[in-house]
Design a protein around this motif. Structure first.
Motif, short mmCIF file in Angstrom:
data_model
loop_
_atom_site.label_atom_id
_atom_site.label_comp_id
_atom_site.label_asym_id
_atom_site.label_seq_id
_atom_site.Cartn_x
_atom_site.Cartn_y
_atom_site.Cartn_z
N ILE A 13 -7.55 20.16 -27.60
CA ILE A 13 -8.07 18.68 -27.25
C ILE A 13 -7.70 18.14 -25.79
N ASP A 14 -8.35 17.18 -25.64
CA ASP A 14 -8.01 16.63 -24.32
C ASP A 14 -6.69 16.03 -24.04
N LEU A 15 -6.35 15.82 -22.71
CA LEU A 15 -5.07 15.26 -22.54
C LEU A 15 -4.92 13.84 -23.12
N PRO A 39 5.25 17.38 -22.48
CA PRO A 39 6.05 18.17 -23.75
C PRO A 39 5.69 19.40 -24.48
N VAL A 40 4.44 19.69 -24.27
CA VAL A 40 3.68 20.78 -24.77
C VAL A 40 3.30 21.56 -23.76
N PRO A 41 3.05 23.01 -24.05
CA PRO A 41 2.00 23.87 -22.69
C PRO A 41 0.93 23.33 -22.67
N LEU A 42 0.12 23.25 -21.55
CA LEU A 42 -1.07 22.97 -21.32
C LEU A 42 -1.92 23.99 -20.67
N LEU A 43 -3.26 23.71 -20.82
CA LEU A 43 -4.05 24.87 -20.58
C LEU A 43 -5.00 24.06 -19.45
N ARG A 44 -5.11 24.72 -18.34
CA ARG A 44 -5.80 24.25 -17.26
C ARG A 44 -7.13 24.72 -17.15
N TYR A 49 -7.20 19.16 -18.00
CA TYR A 49 -6.07 19.71 -18.99
C TYR A 49 -6.49 19.76 -20.33
N ARG A 50 -6.27 20.54 -21.19
CA ARG A 50 -6.49 21.07 -22.60
C ARG A 50 -5.09 21.18 -23.23
N VAL A 51 -5.18 20.83 -24.43
CA VAL A 51 -3.93 20.99 -25.24
C VAL A 51 -4.14 21.90 -26.58
N ARG A 52 -3.37 22.47 -27.09
CA ARG A 52 -3.81 23.14 -28.49
C ARG A 52 -3.35 22.33 -29.31
#
Length: 67
Positions: A13-15, A39-44, A49-52
């Motif tokens: 999901i997006d930030l 608060p959670v790891p981000l994917l750049r 930014y994306r979040v699992r």
């Protein structure tokens, strides 16, 4: 965001959506992301930014139903 909405999120999901799940405003969420304190790891991915979803659900204490 309700439990049902959180379980209906896509795998990534997006930030802004993640911010909504955590009750963070846009400015605060992006400031945390830029400072490395989200608060959670981000994917750049490029400028985004994306979040699992699994990380969001885990932090919220929501277990995914068994398949």
């Amino acid at each position: 965001m309700s439990r049902a909405e959180a379980l209906g999120l896509p795998v990534s999901i997006d930030l802004d959506t993640s911010n909504r799940a955590f009750g963070l405003g846009r400015t605060t969420g992006y400031a945390l992301a830029k400072s490395g304190e989200y608060p959670v790891p981000l994917l750049r991915l490029g400028n985004a930014y994306r979040v699992r979803r699994a990380d969001v659900l885990a932090l919220l204490g929501i277990e995914e139903p068994a398949a």
